[in-house]
Write a protein that holds these residues in place. Structure first.
Motif, PDB file in Angstrom:
ATOM      1  N   GLY A  92      27.446  60.727  48.697  1.00 47.14           N
ATOM      2  CA  GLY A  92      28.883  60.640  48.955  1.00 47.14           C
ATOM      3  C   GLY A  92      29.119  60.175  50.377  1.00 47.14           C
ATOM      4  O   GLY A  92      28.423  59.294  50.878  1.00 47.14           O
ATOM      5  N   ILE A  93      30.064  60.782  51.067  1.00 50.14           N
ATOM      6  CA  ILE A  93      30.383  60.403  52.449  1.00 50.14           C
ATOM      7  C   ILE A  93      29.193  60.638  53.382  1.00 50.14           C
ATOM      8  O   ILE A  93      29.087  60.035  54.442  1.00 50.14           O
ATOM      9  CB  ILE A  93      31.649  61.146  52.947  1.00 50.14           C
ATOM     10  CG1 ILE A  93      32.148  60.587  54.274  1.00 50.14           C
ATOM     11  CG2 ILE A  93      31.375  62.636  53.080  1.00 50.14           C
ATOM     12  CD1 ILE A  93      32.685  59.204  54.198  1.00 50.14           C
ATOM     13  N   TYR A 124      29.654  58.327  42.308  1.00 53.35           N
ATOM     14  CA  TYR A 124      29.874  57.897  43.692  1.00 53.35           C
ATOM     15  C   TYR A 124      29.503  56.432  43.865  1.00 53.35           C
ATOM     16  O   TYR A 124      30.203  55.675  44.533  1.00 53.35           O
ATOM     17  CB  TYR A 124      29.040  58.735  44.675  1.00 53.35           C
ATOM     18  CG  TYR A 124      29.670  60.036  45.068  1.00 53.35           C
ATOM     19  CD1 TYR A 124      30.762  60.082  45.919  1.00 53.35           C
ATOM     20  CD2 TYR A 124      29.147  61.242  44.608  1.00 53.35           C
ATOM     21  CE1 TYR A 124      31.331  61.280  46.298  1.00 53.35           C
ATOM     22  CE2 TYR A 124      29.705  62.448  44.984  1.00 53.35           C
ATOM     23  CZ  TYR A 124      30.803  62.464  45.826  1.00 53.35           C
ATOM     24  OH  TYR A 124      31.358  63.650  46.197  1.00 53.35           O
ATOM     25  N   TYR A 125      28.388  56.037  43.275  1.00 54.18           N
ATOM     26  CA  TYR A 125      27.939  54.654  43.415  1.00 54.18           C
ATOM     27  C   TYR A 125      28.922  53.692  42.742  1.00 54.18           C
ATOM     28  O   TYR A 125      29.336  52.704  43.335  1.00 54.18           O
ATOM     29  CB  TYR A 125      26.529  54.480  42.833  1.00 54.18           C
ATOM     30  CG  TYR A 125      26.017  53.081  43.024  1.00 54.18           C
ATOM     31  CD1 TYR A 125      25.468  52.697  44.240  1.00 54.18           C
ATOM     32  CD2 TYR A 125      26.111  52.137  42.015  1.00 54.18           C
ATOM     33  CE1 TYR A 125      25.021  51.407  44.443  1.00 54.18           C
ATOM     34  CE2 TYR A 125      25.670  50.848  42.209  1.00 54.18           C
ATOM     35  CZ  TYR A 125      25.124  50.488  43.425  1.00 54.18           C
ATOM     36  OH  TYR A 125      24.699  49.197  43.627  1.00 54.18           O
ATOM     37  N   GLU A 126      29.279  53.991  41.501  1.00 51.00           N
ATOM     38  CA  GLU A 126      30.169  53.106  40.753  1.00 51.00           C
ATOM     39  C   GLU A 126      31.529  52.966  41.426  1.00 51.00           C
ATOM     40  O   GLU A 126      32.125  51.892  41.397  1.00 51.00           O
ATOM     41  CB  GLU A 126      30.340  53.619  39.324  1.00 51.00           C
ATOM     42  CG  GLU A 126      29.083  53.470  38.489  1.00 51.00           C
ATOM     43  CD  GLU A 126      29.080  54.317  37.216  1.00 51.00           C
ATOM     44  OE1 GLU A 126      30.127  54.941  36.900  1.00 51.00           O
ATOM     45  OE2 GLU A 126      28.031  54.365  36.554  1.00 51.00           O
ATOM     46  N   GLU A 127      32.026  54.024  42.032  1.00 48.85           N
ATOM     47  CA  GLU A 127      33.346  54.001  42.657  1.00 48.85           C
ATOM     48  C   GLU A 127      33.296  53.624  44.138  1.00 48.85           C
ATOM     49  O   GLU A 127      34.345  53.425  44.756  1.00 48.85           O
ATOM     50  CB  GLU A 127      34.027  55.363  42.488  1.00 48.85           C
ATOM     51  CG  GLU A 127      34.337  55.680  41.039  1.00 48.85           C
ATOM     52  CD  GLU A 127      34.930  57.063  40.836  1.00 48.85           C
ATOM     53  OE1 GLU A 127      35.151  57.794  41.842  1.00 48.85           O
ATOM     54  OE2 GLU A 127      35.172  57.420  39.663  1.00 48.85           O
ATOM     55  N   GLY A 128      32.094  53.523  44.688  1.00 50.50           N
ATOM     56  CA  GLY A 128      31.952  53.235  46.113  1.00 50.50           C
ATOM     57  C   GLY A 128      32.222  51.781  46.456  1.00 50.50           C
ATOM     58  O   GLY A 128      32.086  50.894  45.621  1.00 50.50           O
ATOM     59  N   HIS A 129      32.599  51.539  47.701  1.00 52.53           N
ATOM     60  CA  HIS A 129      32.816  50.168  48.169  1.00 52.53           C
ATOM     61  C   HIS A 129      31.474  49.525  48.522  1.00 52.53           C
ATOM     62  O   HIS A 129      30.423  50.170  48.452  1.00 52.53           O
ATOM     63  CB  HIS A 129      33.789  50.145  49.343  1.00 52.53           C
ATOM     64  CG  HIS A 129      33.414  51.071  50.466  1.00 52.53           C
ATOM     65  ND1 HIS A 129      32.384  50.828  51.324  1.00 52.53           N
ATOM     66  CD2 HIS A 129      33.940  52.267  50.831  1.00 52.53           C
ATOM     67  CE1 HIS A 129      32.281  51.816  52.193  1.00 52.53           C
ATOM     68  NE2 HIS A 129      33.211  52.712  51.912  1.00 52.53           N
ATOM     69  N   PHE A 130      31.496  48.264  48.902  1.00 56.91           N
ATOM     70  CA  PHE A 130      30.245  47.526  49.110  1.00 56.91           C
ATOM     71  C   PHE A 130      29.369  48.144  50.193  1.00 56.91           C
ATOM     72  O   PHE A 130      28.149  48.151  50.077  1.00 56.91           O
ATOM     73  CB  PHE A 130      30.529  46.045  49.418  1.00 56.91           C
ATOM     74  CG  PHE A 130      30.996  45.793  50.817  1.00 56.91           C
ATOM     75  CD1 PHE A 130      30.092  45.412  51.797  1.00 56.91           C
ATOM     76  CD2 PHE A 130      32.335  45.939  51.168  1.00 56.91           C
ATOM     77  CE1 PHE A 130      30.503  45.182  53.094  1.00 56.91           C
ATOM     78  CE2 PHE A 130      32.756  45.713  52.459  1.00 56.91           C
ATOM     79  CZ  PHE A 130      31.840  45.332  53.433  1.00 56.91           C
ATOM     80  N   LEU A 131      29.965  48.686  51.252  1.00 57.46           N
ATOM     81  CA  LEU A 131      29.177  49.284  52.329  1.00 57.46           C
ATOM     82  C   LEU A 131      28.473  50.546  51.837  1.00 57.46           C
ATOM     83  O   LEU A 131      27.301  50.774  52.142  1.00 57.46           O
ATOM     84  CB  LEU A 131      30.084  49.607  53.517  1.00 57.46           C
ATOM     85  CG  LEU A 131      29.400  49.866  54.846  1.00 57.46           C
ATOM     86  CD1 LEU A 131      28.525  48.693  55.259  1.00 57.46           C
ATOM     87  CD2 LEU A 131      30.441  50.154  55.918  1.00 57.46           C
ATOM     88  N   PHE A 135      24.261  51.061  51.660  1.00 56.32           N
ATOM     89  CA  PHE A 135      23.487  52.156  52.253  1.00 56.32           C
ATOM     90  C   PHE A 135      22.841  53.034  51.194  1.00 56.32           C
ATOM     91  O   PHE A 135      21.724  53.519  51.383  1.00 56.32           O
ATOM     92  CB  PHE A 135      24.348  52.981  53.215  1.00 56.32           C
ATOM     93  CG  PHE A 135      24.487  52.319  54.550  1.00 56.32           C
ATOM     94  CD1 PHE A 135      23.477  52.411  55.488  1.00 56.32           C
ATOM     95  CD2 PHE A 135      25.615  51.583  54.859  1.00 56.32           C
ATOM     96  CE1 PHE A 135      23.581  51.779  56.719  1.00 56.32           C
ATOM     97  CE2 PHE A 135      25.729  50.949  56.083  1.00 56.32           C
ATOM     98  CZ  PHE A 135      24.716  51.049  57.020  1.00 56.32           C
ATOM     99  N   PHE A 136      23.513  53.238  50.081  1.00 51.22           N
ATOM    100  CA  PHE A 136      22.945  54.032  49.004  1.00 51.22           C
ATOM    101  C   PHE A 136      21.683  53.360  48.460  1.00 51.22           C
ATOM    102  O   PHE A 136      20.646  54.004  48.302  1.00 51.22           O
ATOM    103  CB  PHE A 136      23.981  54.230  47.885  1.00 51.22           C
ATOM    104  CG  PHE A 136      23.528  55.182  46.821  1.00 51.22           C
ATOM    105  CD1 PHE A 136      23.765  56.541  46.950  1.00 51.22           C
ATOM    106  CD2 PHE A 136      22.878  54.729  45.698  1.00 51.22           C
ATOM    107  CE1 PHE A 136      23.356  57.431  45.969  1.00 51.22           C
ATOM    108  CE2 PHE A 136      22.460  55.611  44.711  1.00 51.22           C
ATOM    109  CZ  PHE A 136      22.698  56.958  44.849  1.00 51.22           C
TER     110      PHE A 136
END
Length: 155
Positions: A92-93, A124-131, A135-136
């Protein structure tokens, strides 16, 4: 010589009952590793703040920075041969902080286990932005092994 594990996790306040599943799980993992007779060096993650008021947010930032230096100092002075760094994280964050810890351990030539606690990594990955995704992916690809409850991560 016993195998050494540098265990970075949130264990909470040892004088209190653990708060939440993360602290309970980390203490349980620690007990298991001790039972298996590993040489364990604890690197405790900072203890959270009560809320995210301005004062507490500044305190949290100081705790995070101090924690990074403690982590690096412990590993710089540590025994590398046959040693493993075990990072219990929550992505996550926190992925940016956790990626930095992984990168420090890798630069210092440690094998790294990233234990992903809390569930929901795929969400989290699917909803996360490109940055976040960048990092993930880097975190997952750079560790020696990762542990995840539930589904396998497909990147």
């Amino acid at each position: 010589m016993k195998n050494r594990i540098y265990f970075f996790a949130n264990f909470g306040d040892w004088s209190k009952i653990p708060f939440g599943g993360g602290e309970v799980g980390n203490r349980r993992t620690l007990a298991l590793l001790k039972k298996l007779n590993y040489d364990i060096v604890l690197i405790p993650k900072y203890i959270r703040v009560n809320d995210h008021s301005l004062i507490n947010s500044i305190e949290l930032l100081f705790k995070i920075i101090s924690n990074i230096f403690l982590f690096a100092k412990t590993l710089i002075n540590g025994q590398r041969k046959g040693a493993i760094v075990h990072i219990a994280g929550f992505y996550g964050i926190m992925i940016y902080f956790e990626y930095l810890l992984i990168a420090i351990a890798k630069v210092l030539h440690y094998k790294v286990i990233y234990e992903m606690r809390g569930g929901g990594a795929n969400k989290y990955y699917e909803e996360g932005h490109f940055l976040y995704k960048f990092f993930f992916k880097r975190a997952i690809r750079e560790v020696t092994k990762y542990f995840l409850k539930g589904k396998k991560i497909f990147l």
